[in-house]
Design a protein around this motif. Structure first.
Motif, mmCIF file in Angstrom:
data_model
loop_
_atom_site.group_PDB
_atom_site.id
_atom_site.type_symbol
_atom_site.label_atom_id
_atom_site.label_comp_id
_atom_site.label_asym_id
_atom_site.label_seq_id
_atom_site.Cartn_x
_atom_site.Cartn_y
_atom_site.Cartn_z
ATOM 1 N N GLN A 87 0.835 -1.204 0.000
ATOM 2 C CA GLN A 87 0.000 0.000 0.000
ATOM 3 C C GLN A 87 0.867 1.250 0.000
ATOM 4 O O GLN A 87 0.577 2.225 -0.709
ATOM 5 N N GLU A 88 1.932 1.240 0.782
ATOM 6 C CA GLU A 88 2.854 2.378 0.816
ATOM 7 C C GLU A 88 3.499 2.591 -0.550
ATOM 8 O O GLU A 88 3.628 3.718 -1.011
ATOM 9 N N ARG A 89 3.896 1.495 -1.191
ATOM 10 C CA ARG A 89 4.494 1.603 -2.525
ATOM 11 C C ARG A 89 3.481 2.134 -3.534
ATOM 12 O O ARG A 89 3.819 2.947 -4.393
ATOM 13 N N LEU A 90 2.221 1.686 -3.416
ATOM 14 C CA LEU A 90 1.159 2.166 -4.302
ATOM 15 C C LEU A 90 0.946 3.666 -4.123
ATOM 16 O O LEU A 90 0.851 4.418 -5.095
ATOM 17 N N LEU A 91 0.907 4.121 -2.871
ATOM 18 C CA LEU A 91 0.737 5.550 -2.590
ATOM 19 C C LEU A 91 1.918 6.382 -3.087
ATOM 20 O O LEU A 91 1.755 7.550 -3.422
ATOM 21 N N ALA A 92 3.082 5.764 -3.141
ATOM 22 C CA ALA A 92 4.272 6.459 -3.631
ATOM 23 C C ALA A 92 4.342 6.475 -5.159
ATOM 24 O O ALA A 92 5.280 7.019 -5.731
ATOM 25 N N ILE A 96 1.297 -1.662 -8.956
ATOM 26 C CA ILE A 96 1.219 -3.023 -8.423
ATOM 27 C C ILE A 96 0.607 -3.891 -9.516
ATOM 28 O O ILE A 96 -0.451 -3.578 -10.061
ATOM 29 N N ALA A 97 1.267 -4.993 -9.832
ATOM 30 C CA ALA A 97 0.834 -5.857 -10.928
ATOM 31 C C ALA A 97 -0.501 -6.527 -10.621
ATOM 32 O O ALA A 97 -0.806 -6.842 -9.467
ATOM 33 N N SER A 101 -3.369 -5.475 -7.511
ATOM 34 C CA SER A 101 -3.591 -4.040 -7.313
ATOM 35 C C SER A 101 -4.877 -3.753 -6.539
ATOM 36 O O SER A 101 -4.893 -2.885 -5.668
ATOM 37 N N GLU A 102 -5.950 -4.450 -6.836
ATOM 38 C CA GLU A 102 -7.207 -4.210 -6.125
ATOM 39 C C GLU A 102 -7.134 -4.633 -4.650
ATOM 40 O O GLU A 102 -7.510 -3.856 -3.777
ATOM 41 N N PRO A 103 -6.638 -5.842 -4.333
ATOM 42 C CA PRO A 103 -6.499 -6.168 -2.899
ATOM 43 C C PRO A 103 -5.577 -5.209 -2.150
ATOM 44 O O PRO A 103 -5.858 -4.830 -1.026
ATOM 45 N N VAL A 104 -4.482 -4.792 -2.791
ATOM 46 C CA VAL A 104 -3.562 -3.858 -2.131
ATOM 47 C C VAL A 104 -4.275 -2.542 -1.824
ATOM 48 O O VAL A 104 -4.099 -1.965 -0.754
ATOM 49 N N PRO A 144 2.324 -13.013 -4.568
ATOM 50 C CA PRO A 144 1.884 -11.772 -3.909
ATOM 51 C C PRO A 144 2.989 -10.721 -3.895
ATOM 52 O O PRO A 144 4.175 -11.064 -3.957
ATOM 53 N N PRO A 145 2.566 -9.455 -3.807
ATOM 54 C CA PRO A 145 3.564 -8.367 -3.832
ATOM 55 C C PRO A 145 4.412 -8.343 -2.562
ATOM 56 O O PRO A 145 4.037 -8.798 -1.546
#
Length: 145
Positions: A87-92, A96-97, A101-104, A144-145
């Motif tokens: 989630q932190e990486r997504l916000l940055a 996310i592959a 992406s949706e679960p994250v 998983p990521p």
């Protein structure tokens, strides 16, 4: 849907081939290396209907607990994976592959099993505030990521 229906759906998702591109699939989507399904949703509930939403949340959580119990009997204890760092990486700004992406974006953690060559993830989407709750499942060959 009953827990027996959930298990039947998961078994079908595990046995089914993956499509070459992202397509709608029953109550979810399928794509290269994955199938998803929404098992319990609040579709059709009005925003102001808090009593019904609270009842739906209780039902969703009961279905989640029942499904986890049966999957533990089948495959043992799950890996509990926190999605916080993803989630932190997504916000940055990191991408996310799919299919993660949706679960994250919507789950704090997932309950995860490895059965043969596929991951089975049980997803619980809850609102930070309020009684919202949705139950989903992901079957994938993508780590998983």
């Amino acid at each position: 849907m009953t827990t027996a229906h959930h298990l039947h759906l998961i078994d079908g998702m595990r046995a089914k081939d993956f499509p070459p591109e992202r397509v709608p699939s029953g109550s979810g989507v399928s794509g290269p290396g994955y199938h998803t399904a929404l098992l319990h949703s609040e579709d059709g509930l009005q925003e102001g209907d808090e009593a019904d939403r609270a009842e739906q949340r209780a039902q969703c959580l009961a279905e989640y607990d029942a499904l986890l119990t049966l999957l533990r009997l089948r495959w043992g204890e799950p890996q509990v994976i926190s999605l916080w760092s993803a989630q932190e990486r997504l916000l940055a700004g990191e991408t996310i592959a799919e299919p993660w992406s949706e679960p994250v974006a919507g789950c704090e953690y997932v309950q995860l099993w490895r059965a043969e060559d596929r991951w089975i993830a049980v997803l619980l989407y809850t609102e930070d505030e309020g009684p919202g709750c949705e139950l989903g499942v992901l079957v994938t060959v993508v780590d998983p990521p």
